[in-house]
Structures are given as C-alpha cells and as structure tokens.
Design a protein around this motif. Structure first.
Motif, mmCIF file in Angstrom:
data_model
loop_
_atom_site.group_PDB
_atom_site.id
_atom_site.type_symbol
_atom_site.label_atom_id
_atom_site.label_comp_id
_atom_site.label_asym_id
_atom_site.label_seq_id
_atom_site.Cartn_x
_atom_site.Cartn_y
_atom_site.Cartn_z
ATOM 1 N N LEU A 412 9.461 -41.246 -13.769
ATOM 2 C CA LEU A 412 10.655 -42.060 -13.771
ATOM 3 C C LEU A 412 11.246 -42.148 -15.086
ATOM 4 N N VAL A 413 12.764 -42.308 -15.113
ATOM 5 C CA VAL A 413 13.588 -41.972 -16.257
ATOM 6 C C VAL A 413 14.564 -43.040 -16.133
ATOM 7 N N SER A 414 14.795 -43.916 -16.940
ATOM 8 C CA SER A 414 15.963 -44.865 -16.900
ATOM 9 C C SER A 414 16.547 -44.708 -18.478
ATOM 10 N N ALA A 415 17.853 -44.509 -18.315
ATOM 11 C CA ALA A 415 18.653 -43.902 -19.463
ATOM 12 C C ALA A 415 19.841 -45.011 -19.285
ATOM 13 N N THR A 416 20.349 -45.365 -20.603
ATOM 14 C CA THR A 416 21.447 -46.505 -20.724
ATOM 15 C C THR A 416 22.154 -46.107 -21.953
ATOM 16 N N HIS A 452 24.592 -46.001 -17.043
ATOM 17 C CA HIS A 452 23.187 -46.380 -16.781
ATOM 18 C C HIS A 452 22.748 -45.527 -15.728
ATOM 19 N N GLU A 453 21.624 -45.063 -15.706
ATOM 20 C CA GLU A 453 20.959 -44.343 -14.527
ATOM 21 C C GLU A 453 19.279 -44.472 -14.596
ATOM 22 N N THR A 454 18.896 -44.734 -13.413
ATOM 23 C CA THR A 454 17.588 -44.920 -13.050
ATOM 24 C C THR A 454 17.204 -43.934 -12.173
ATOM 25 N N ARG A 455 16.174 -43.028 -12.245
ATOM 26 C CA ARG A 455 15.778 -41.920 -11.343
ATOM 27 C C ARG A 455 14.157 -41.845 -11.196
ATOM 28 N N LEU A 456 13.640 -41.563 -10.001
ATOM 29 C CA LEU A 456 12.464 -41.351 -9.883
ATOM 30 C C LEU A 456 12.187 -39.955 -9.117
ATOM 31 N N SER A 457 11.244 -39.082 -9.398
ATOM 32 C CA SER A 457 11.189 -37.735 -9.099
ATOM 33 C C SER A 457 9.568 -37.402 -9.189
ATOM 34 N N GLY A 469 17.787 -41.657 -7.041
ATOM 35 C CA GLY A 469 18.282 -42.348 -8.228
ATOM 36 C C GLY A 469 19.442 -43.220 -8.089
ATOM 37 N N VAL A 470 19.861 -44.271 -8.954
ATOM 38 C CA VAL A 470 21.137 -44.886 -8.911
ATOM 39 C C VAL A 470 21.791 -44.874 -10.228
ATOM 40 N N ALA A 471 23.049 -44.913 -10.180
ATOM 41 C CA ALA A 471 24.001 -44.798 -11.488
ATOM 42 C C ALA A 471 24.902 -45.662 -11.506
ATOM 43 N N LEU A 472 25.380 -46.166 -12.515
ATOM 44 C CA LEU A 472 26.537 -47.130 -12.746
ATOM 45 C C LEU A 472 27.440 -46.698 -14.016
ATOM 46 N N ILE A 473 28.771 -46.554 -13.744
ATOM 47 C CA ILE A 473 29.427 -46.323 -14.902
ATOM 48 C C ILE A 473 30.776 -47.244 -15.022
ATOM 49 N N HIS A 474 30.879 -47.968 -16.158
ATOM 50 C CA HIS A 474 31.943 -48.623 -16.472
ATOM 51 C C HIS A 474 32.772 -48.050 -17.651
ATOM 52 N N ALA A 475 33.989 -47.540 -17.382
ATOM 53 C CA ALA A 475 34.692 -46.830 -18.447
ATOM 54 C C ALA A 475 36.060 -47.624 -18.740
#
Length: 804
Positions: A412-416, A452-457, A469-475
């Motif tokens: 599991l990786v969750s990166a912000t 932000h991204e959270t993924r399971l592998s 995984g799921v990802a969200l970007i606000h720019a």
C-alpha cells in the motif's frame, strides 16, 4: 552447488519465504563459477527488505546464503556498499537487525536470529563505507519503481532508461550536476536552453514548442512519488544526493494521468537511513574559458533518532555557474551568471512492523541576472541589448508518503504532495524602429499544486501482479503580464487556469507461462478546467471551461526468450487538458483544445547477469499525436498558445552497456526519428510538412570508463564521453524556423577515491565547440534570426568530497 540463496527443510509457515528466496535466485542467476567467501568484490546492495537484499548479495558475492527464519521481508536493511568480502558485506547489512550470519563449510552462510535481541549489544566496528563506491560492474536484478509495481527492468514491457551517479558520464555525485547531466547521458531526453527553471523537457521526440507558457509539459517530472509541477517548465531541481533517475518513455496516461504524453522523469532521492549516522561534504571550483569562475558546495547529514524506528536526512547546496556572454551595448561582461541555492529535509518513521512514513520538503531558489543567448555578428559570445533580462524562481515542495508492506507481497502506498512555485521574468521588447527607447515585457507566474494518490498492489519481478489506485489533483496556474517603459509598465491580459482532476486506475499482469506475461490496464479520468482572463494575479471569478471524462487504456506483452533476453510490445494512450489561454495579439484569450496521443512500440532488451558481458536494448515506436498544443510567439515577439495540428512520429532507439573486462565499461545510445506536422491549423498553413521543433532526426551519446585499484581501499577511474545532437528548429514556421543543434561535445574526467575521501577532475566541452543549444532567447528579437545559445566554453573543474 551454484552460488545463490538456499533454504533448509522447514515447516509450512516458512514455505512462502523459501519460495520468494528461490524465485529471487531464479530471476537473478548467479555467476557460473562461485567465488570464495574471502574474495573481495564490488558490492552494491540498496537499502530495502532483508530477504531481497540477501538474494542480491548472494548474486554479487558469488557465495551461498540461506535462511529458515520467517519475517525477513519485514526487516529493513541499510544495504552494503564497497569492495568487500561476503562476510563484511553481511556484517554491514545485518547491523542493527535482529539477525546475524553463521559461517558454514564451503564458504556458505546461514542467516539466523541473534541469541539475544532485546538487550543492548556492543557491535563490532564496521568497515567504513566508501563515500563513492567504484562503478558497479555486477548487474543483478534492476527493479523499476516508476512503474508503481516493482518490476524487473528485463521484464518491463516498454522503453525506459535508468541513470545512476558515478556510472560513466551519467550523473555525478556532487552538486555541480543537474538535469543537464541526465540529458547529456541519453539522447532520448532533449531540452530547450532558455535557462534553469525555464527549460522544457522532451522525451522520444514528443516536443510541442520551444517556449514556456500555460500548457502542460509533455514530460512530467516526479520527485519520488509526487509531481514537481502541473503546468509550465521543469523547475530545474538539483540532483545532489539523488540515488537514480528513471526515464519511462510515454505516454504514461494509465499510471500518471494527464500531461505524461511524452513520458515520465522520476528523481529517486536517497532514503533516510535508520541504522547509522552518516554525513558527507563535497565542493568544487570551476574555470570557464573567457568566463567567470564558478563553484559549488553541498553537504548531507543522516541521523537516526531511534535506531530502526525514526531518523532524519538533511541536504543543502549552493551552486554558482560563472557567466561567459558579454553585452556590448551595456558594456558588461559575463552577464549570464546563474546561482542556485537549495536543500531538502526528510524524516522517516517506522511506527510498526511493515509501516513506513516519509515526510519531507524541498526548497530551491534560483536567480539569473540575464539570459543565456548571444547574437551572431556581435563578436564571439556577445550580444547587444538595452535592458537586463533577469529571471528568478522560488520553489517549494512538501510531501508525505505512507508505505505499508505485508509479508505476502501486498503493498500500500499513499502519497500527498504540495507545490508552490513563483517565477518572474523580464524580456527586452525594445522596438527596432526606436532602438533607444527601452520597452520591457514582464511575466509573473504563480503555480500551486495539490496532488494525492493511494494505490494497492501485489507485484512479481516478471511483471505479473496487479495494481489499483485513486488519484486527485487540484492545480491553479496564474500567468500575468506587463508591457511598456520600465518605469511605466501597464498590465496586459494574462490567464489563470484552475484544474480539478480525479481518476481511478488499475493494471494487472498475467503470467500466461513462465516466459510470457501480458499486462493490461486503464485509467478513468474526470477533469474540469476553469479559466479567467486576468490583468493581475488575483482573480475571484472563473469562466466555466472544459469538463470531460476520458478512458486511457494500456496493453503490454513481455516474452522471456532466454534467461537474459526479453522481447516486449506495448500500446498506450494519453492526453493533455485544454482551457483558457493567451491568443495571438495583445489582450486576447481563447479556448485551447485538448490534445491526445497514441503510441505503439516493440523492442528487445538484454540484461547482463555477471561482472562481464553486454546489456543492451533496441526498440521502435509509432506515435499518433492529435491537436498538438504549443506555446508560440508571433512576429512581434508576443507569446500565444494554439493547437498546431496533427503529427506522426516514427522512432528507433538503441542503447548498450558493455563490460569486456574487469574495470572497463563502454556505453552507447542513439535515437533516430522522423516527424512532420500534417493537417495543420488553417491559420498556420505554412506548418504543413515541417518537423516538430526541438526534435533532431539523429542524436547519439557514448562513453568509456576504466577503474582500477591501487590498494584495497584506494581506487582510480578515468572516463571520456561524447554527445552529438542533430539539427532541429525552434518552431515550425517563419520566423521560428531557425536552425539549432548540429554539434558534438566531449567530456573527460578522473576520480581518485580512498575510503571516504574522493578527489575529481573534469573537463567539459574539451574542444571548445561553440554550437547552438537553442536558437532563441529573447522572443522579441527572434525576427532578426540571429540569436543562438552557445554551449558553455571549455570548463575545468576540480572537486573533492569527504564522508563520515
């Protein structure tokens, strides 16, 4: 018995460990002739899980290493580096862990739990690790992490390049290196040369334009798990204390989303070492022919707060590149000086078994008092301008990465991440008809990015496994402009774009047979971009822009032909968002259409398993690029953004790394491509048939290096490298169809290392080639067609480093 990893008879609860260790051995065949345990070898085992580190050490040392202990995958080791015996390497690797190595008959070792693990024990003084180990000749199992599922390089179904410090002329270990070093090492990477913090990167010929503006880059740059920018140029982060640079050729839309149509450049920093205190300081001075001197200084300190549980790593650097271009109108010499000051602070915490939390910040300040270009007819390396054209950038990146690994391979990786970038530029817009009346054109860029991204592998080195995984970007990117006399500047229309990007993605690899793996995946993206024409940076209203939902699939095949040779094929799509942008003329804006890209590629890759032999790859690709977005300038020099048209890119690439004998390494790489603009925008008719900008049809690089030992702890190496860049143009139509490139540059270097002390000497641009890296600089003078950006003249550098 062949050297490798073995396991004794064990109960059922230990079978999973045995299988993983045996698999590591099969994937990384050992040397045909086992080495005696007392023999010193070049060892380079990266920090990571203990079970994988044992497998790599067995291959590199050529001895048998086994264990029947459970839970080795949950124990982290700091690795081992240096010219060591197998016993010394095991001592380094197991220090601070609850395990020790027992020597068996025949030079084998068994990893067992220490008799006492909860009482403080006095550890033997470990041999000092060399500050910079000699170039690693053994190539055990190179794992690609930018794929987000740990995959061996041999079985990755696509084209990629991995660059490491002190490997030929790739990237150096000191602060004098930057992205330019990585670009020089592989022709797959190309770049403009407006200046650090303003350059655009291109991968495999996917190049849109020579100018920076509000569009997304075709190549996304990541620092670890988080992006360093959304729109605009590459921020020019220094590569000091970076473990490796991974280049994944694109598009990479399934894993990385919008913007990665050319590919990904991933900077992998050294992780915090929780097991030992370490530090180093490096510095150097440089002298450029007919230019000002330069210098660099950098330092790193790594401190465990609680051994195995928490620690910090701090990095700081200051680099000054001396100028070498004169401005004869203002009677100034060497105006193009560049100064970069920055640092990083990382914290790592292991709150529980299998959990790792990394948090860190990157800060960098870049200043350049003037531009990098010269003008033909003004004398050697000179130009004439009425105004200074400075640039400054302040950059901040914050990141938090939570990592959880289970013993069964689940990951599991969750990166912000958060990025804050401010940049200001000035250009001399003085009109030729009034050469003594100065006119300035100023830009002010404000970029904010939350990701932000959270993924399971679950992954296997042969490419099998899965990832979701799921990802969200606000720019938010604001681009403000001013124009007029320097003391009477007035605001002209700029743009602000606000983008919200939400995605769900997945990928799965299925092993049809031990040799054949098929990978398929897709990314479902919903994106909305709102824009606002602005006269100042602040805005409170947005015009509703583009809103779209898009599916980007991928399909890849990896076929293991022999234990060291694999074939691959891959299809991938990607896109860049549209939005409000600056139109031709002053005070106008328009909607930019989203561009899309589809790529198919095939290739062969050979890995060298052992100290000698050949590692190589060759691949061919076909790219279909629609509605190309490009930042351009009009005949008066004012920037605008438009959709150029469509293009096909035909590419052929090859690379080779050959070690014919111990200590000697030869590297070669080349890239051929054919690309033309077709179906151009009706307003840009003259573009039909022109090549895409900044895409030379041929580029090649090569290097040769030799390392030898003067004693057990003293080593000397020399290297030479050469790079040729073919002809390209700044743009696809007059007045931008100005030639650049068509130059070759040579590098020489030498290194002396004794334990933790390193001395270096380098010569860049040995034959003092003038060349033209970028036929531009000031967009308001492009119509004269006499601008060029020369290579830095012959430059000598002497450097040194010491570690503790």
């Amino acid at each position: 018995m062949a050297a490798g990893v073995w396991s004794e008879a064990m109960p059922v609860r230990k079978i999973n460990l045995a299988v993983s260790l045996i698999a590591a051995t099969l994937i990384t065949p050992s040397l045909s002739t086992p080495a005696h345990a007392a023999e010193r070898r070049v060892i380079a085992v990266a920090p990571g899980p203990l079970d994988r580190a044992i497998a790599v050490l067995a291959q590199q040392s050529g001895v048998d290493i086994g264990s029947a202990e459970p839970g080795l995958s949950r124990v982290m080791t700091r690795g081992a580096r240096g010219r060591l015996t197998a016993a010394a390497a095991l001592d380094q690797m197991l220090a601070g862990t609850p395990y020790t190595a027992q020597r068996l008959g025949g030079g084998s070792f068994r990893i067992v739990r220490r008799a006492v693990v909860r009482q403080p024990v006095a550890r033997e003084r470990q041999p000092k690790r060399p500050l910079t180990p000699p170039p690693v000749e053994v190539s055990p199992e190179i794992i690609v992490t930018a794929t987000k599922r740990a995959t061996s390089r041999l079985r990755f179904p696509g084209a990629l390049t991995i660059l490491r410090p002190s490997s030929g002329v790739n990237i150096r270990n000191d602060a004098a290196n930057g992205m330019d070093e990585a670009i020089a090492a592989t022709p797959i990477l190309q770049s403009t040369a407006l200046g650090a913090g303003r350059n655009k990167l291109f991968i495999r010929g996917v190049a849109d334009s020579s100018f920076t503006g509000p569009t997304q880059s075709t190549a996304n740059v990541y620092f670890g798990e988080v992006p360093v920018a959304y729109n605009g140029p590459e921020p020019g982060l220094n590569l000091y204390d970076v473990d490796q640079v991974e280049v994944l050729e694109g598009p990479q839309g399934t894993l990385y989303g919008a913007g990665a149509i050319g590919g990904i450049v991933r900077l992998v920093p050294h992780a915090v070492d929780l097991l030992g205190v370490s530090a180093n300081v490096s510095g150097g001075v440089s002298a450029t022919k007919s230019g000002d001197p330069g210098g660099d200084i950098a330092g790193m300190v790594n401190i465990p707060i609680e051994t195995g549980v928490a620690g910090v790593r701090a990095v700081g650097y200051r680099v000054v590149e001396g100028g070498y271009i004169d401005d004869i109108r203002r009677n100034l010499r060497n105006v193009n000086r560049v100064a970069t000051t920055g640092g990083r602070l990382d914290v790592r915490v292991v709150p529980a078994s299998g959990w790792t939390v990394d948090a860190g910040v990157v800060i960098q300040d870049l200043t350049a008092p003037d531009l990098q270009y010269a003008e033909r007819g003004m004398g050697s390396l000179s130009r004439a301008s009425l105004l200074a054209q400075p640039f400054s950038q302040q950059y901040f990146l914050g990141r938090v990465v939570v990592d959880r690994r289970w013993e069964d391979g689940l990951h599991l990786v969750s990166a912000t991440g958060f990025v804050h970038r401010d940049a200001e530029s000035r250009f001399d817009a003085t009109r030729p008809i009034r050469p003594n009346a100065p006119i300035a054109y100023d830009t002010d860029e404000r970029s904010r990015l939350f990701s932000h991204e959270t993924r399971l592998s679950r992954a296997q080195p042969n490419g099998a496994g899965w990832l979701v995984g799921v990802a969200l970007i606000h720019a938010r990117d604001a681009y403000a402009r001013k124009y007029g006399a320097p003391d009477k500047l007035r605001d002209i229309v700029g743009v602000t774009n606000r983008t919200l990007d939400a995605a769900v993605f997945g990928e799965a690899g299925l092993a049809i047979s031990p040799a054949l793996t098929i990978t398929a995946g897709a990314r479902l993206t919903h994106q909305r971009t709102d824009g606002d024409p602005i006269a100042k940076l602040k805005t409170t209203t947005y015009i509703r822009g583009l809103s779209s939902t898009r599916l980007d699939p991928t399909l890849g095949v990896s076929w293991l032909l022999t234990p060291t040779l694999a074939a691959y094929a891959r299809y991938q799509s990607g896109f860049r968002t549209g939005g409000i942008t600056v139109a031709p003329g002053v005070g106008r804006v328009t909607d930019l259409v989203r561009d899309t890209i589809h790529v198919g590629e095939i290739g062969l890759r050979k890995e060298r398993h052992g100290p000698l032999g050949l590692s190589a790859s060759i691949g061919a690709s076909l790219t279909d690029w629609r509605h190309i977005q490009a930042d351009l300038v009009d005949k008066s020099g004012f920037p605008f953004t438009t959709n150029l048209g469509n293009s096909h890119i035909y590419g052929l690439e090859a690379s080779a790394n050959w070690v014919p004998l111990s200590g000697l390494k030869i590297d070669m790489a080349m890239f051929l491509n054919e690309t033309h603009v077709a179906d151009a925008d009706p307003a840009l008719r003259r573009q039909v048939g022109a090549r895409l900008p900044n895409t030379p049809p041929f580029a090649v690089s090569g290097s040769v290096g030799y390392e030898w030992s003067l004693s057990a702890d003293t080593h000397v190496s020399i290297d030479a490298g050469w790079r040729y860049v073919g002809r390209s143009t700044v743009g696809t139509q007059a007045p931008l169809d100005v030639s650049q490139g068509e130059y070759g540059s040579t590098h020489l270097g030498g290194t002396w290392t004794r334990n933790t002390i390193r001395l270096t000497a380098t010569v860049d641009n040995v034959f003092d080639v003038k060349g033209d890296r970028f036929a531009g600089g000031n967009p308001f003078a492009l119509a004269a067609r006499n601008e060029y950006t020369p290579l830095r003249p012959r430059t000598f550098r002497l450097g040194g480093a010491i570690g503790w």
